[in-house]
Design an enzyme around this catalytic site. Structure first.
Site, short mmCIF file in Angstrom:
data_model
loop_
_atom_site.label_atom_id
_atom_site.label_comp_id
_atom_site.label_asym_id
_atom_site.label_seq_id
_atom_site.Cartn_x
_atom_site.Cartn_y
_atom_site.Cartn_z
CE1 TYR A 132 -3.24 -2.99 0.67
CE2 TYR A 132 -4.60 -1.03 0.85
CZ TYR A 132 -4.49 -2.38 0.67
OH TYR A 132 -5.62 -3.15 0.50
CE LYS A 179 2.33 -18.20 -1.93
NZ LYS A 179 1.60 -19.48 -1.87
CG ASP A 212 -1.32 -20.93 -0.46
OD1 ASP A 212 -0.79 -20.79 0.66
OD2 ASP A 212 -0.74 -21.51 -1.41
CG ASP A 236 -8.15 -5.31 1.65
OD1 ASP A 236 -9.14 -4.86 2.25
OD2 ASP A 236 -8.07 -5.35 0.40
CG ASP A 240 -13.88 -7.94 2.49
OD1 ASP A 240 -13.55 -7.09 3.34
OD2 ASP A 240 -14.46 -7.64 1.42
C1 IPM Z 1 -10.51 -1.59 3.52
C2 IPM Z 1 -10.64 -1.14 2.07
C3 IPM Z 1 -9.46 -0.27 1.67
C4 IPM Z 1 -8.20 -1.11 1.82
C5 IPM Z 1 -9.56 0.35 0.27
C6 IPM Z 1 -10.82 1.17 0.12
C7 IPM Z 1 -8.37 1.18 -0.06
O1 IPM Z 1 -10.80 -2.24 1.22
O2 IPM Z 1 -10.44 -0.73 4.40
O3 IPM Z 1 -10.49 -2.80 3.75
O4 IPM Z 1 -7.84 -1.87 0.91
O5 IPM Z 1 -7.57 -1.02 2.85
MN MN Z 2 -11.04 -4.16 2.28
#
Ligand code: IPM
Ligand code: MN
Ligand code: NAD
Length: 342
Positions: A132, A179, A212, A236, A240
């Site tokens: 990032y 990784k 993985d 990230d 999710d």
């Molecule tokens: C998160 C989002 C951000 C990230 C994006 C919007 C840049 O996906 O906060 O998880 O990747 O960190």
């Molecule tokens: Mn995210």
């Protein structure tokens, strides 16, 4: 009064943040809200920057920040995001992204095997370096010979401090996810810091998985995990995944933290969800649980516990939005949590 900067952002950001602010306001915690309603895609389109230097100063001088979400169809989301969310994370050195996942109700698990549904883990995502950093560039741009480079930056300082945080949060175990079998240099540095951290923390069950395999293990048996520590990009993605194991993105909360300064930006894990924005159906619980993390971060521990108790009661009673099996609107779901608080 303690000043909390509120940055609702775009799409469902304002809808869900509103419910979190109403709740905190109702609880009379001595908080004053500084609303930054101009940090959004409209401002980015107009000025080329999503957040003005003045707004950034208001954020910096607040105690902490409640953030909604940013992103809009048709805007350059990487340029926009780098000027708002990633700017706050990097310039305020919020090097931890703390992303808990907790299964509030068994019925919310997508897993068939009920013995393995119990998710109660935290992704500790390195939040200040990795892929990032924005180091790189393009050569022969917009031609068939284009070369694009995004460097992944890993530092001894960055890795060791996030590992220290991860161990400080462990109840049972810490699992490093990387990784290092394929990415030699950064991988080696993560491994070196990990060996040092393991040695410094006897009594905590330590394990290591390649990313993985970690994705596979999280689906096979999420109940086996406590703290998972990993890089910016893997964190990230995996956060999710853990969100979905615990009822979906609508409920997932997070804290961008600097444990030394105590400053934090608290935000739901989800984005601006343009597909459902404006309908009044977004789940406000991710934002509300982020407000609970904010309370914890500024020392209002009892308020944090009360919010979590109220969320749990509202979800158990089915008083929630359609994404988690209810039929309430965003507004009604926020009111249901407030009603549980009395
Ligand atoms: C998160 C989002 C951000 C990230 C994006 C919007 C840049 O996906 O906060 O998880 O990747 O960190
Ligand atoms: Mn995210
Ligand atoms: P998203 O998280 O916005 O949405 C993914 C899916 O989850 C969508 O179907 C959405 O409707 C659903 N969803 C998300 N939050 C929900 C909620 N509270 N209640 C019910 N359903 C919910 O991710 P995306 O679609 O990949 O991204 C949309 C925009 O958001 C993009 O511009 C992206 O860059 C941005 N984004 C911002 C952040 C942030 O500000 N922290 C995080 C992720 C994505």
């Amino acid at each position: 009064m303690t000043v909390i900067a509120v940055v609702p952002g775009d799409g469902i950001g304002p809808e869900v943040t509103d419910e979190a602010v109403r709740l905190l306001d109702d609880m009379r915690l001595g908080l004053e809200f500084d609303h930054l309603d101009e940090v959004n895609a409209t401002t980015f389109r107009r000025t080329g920057a999503g957040m003005s230097p003045q707004d950034f100063e208001r954020i910096r001088s607040s105690k902490s920040v409640l953030f909604g979400a940013i992103g809009a169809p048709g805007v350059n989301n990487s340029e926009y995001g780098r000027g708002v969310l990633i700017k706050m994370r990097f310039e305020l050195d919020l090097y931890v992204n703390h992303r808990p996942a907790f299964l509030w109700e068994d019925r919310l698990s997508p897993l068939r095997d009920e013995r393995r549904r119990n998710v109660d883990c935290v992704i500790v995502r390195e939040n200040s370096e990795g892929l990032y950093v924005g180091v790189g560039g393009r050569v022969r741009a917009d031609t068939p010979h284009e070369i694009a480079i995004d460097e992944e930056v890993t530092t001894y300082h960055g890795v060791s401090r996030v590992l220290d945080y991860a161990f400080s949060k462990a109840r049972k175990s810490v699992c490093l996810v990387d990784k290092s079998n394929a990415v030699p240099n950064g991988g080696n540095l993560w491994q070196r810091c990990w060996r040092d951290a393991v040695e410094k923390n006897p009594g905590i069950d330590c394990s290591h998985l390649y990313v993985d395999a970690a994705a596979m293990r999280l689906i096979a048996d999420p109940s086996a995990f406590d703290v998972i520590v990993t890089s910016n990009s893997y964190g990230d993605i995996l956060s999710d995944l853990t969100a979905q194991l615990a009822g979906g993105l609508g409920m997932a909360a997070s804290a961008n933290l600097n444990p030394e300064t105590g400053f934090g930006v608290y935000e739901p894990v989800h984005g601006s969800a343009p597909d459902i924005a404006g309908r009044g159906t977004a789940n406000p619980l991710g934002a509300i649980l982020s407000a609970a993390l904010l309370c914890e971060g500024i020392g209002l521990t009892e308020a944090a516990l009360a919010i979590r108790g109220a969320v749990s009661a509202a979800v158990s009673a089915g008083r929630c939005t359609p994404d988690i099996g209810g039929s309430l609107s965003t507004r009604e779901a926020g009111a249901a949590v407030r009603a549980e608080l009395g």
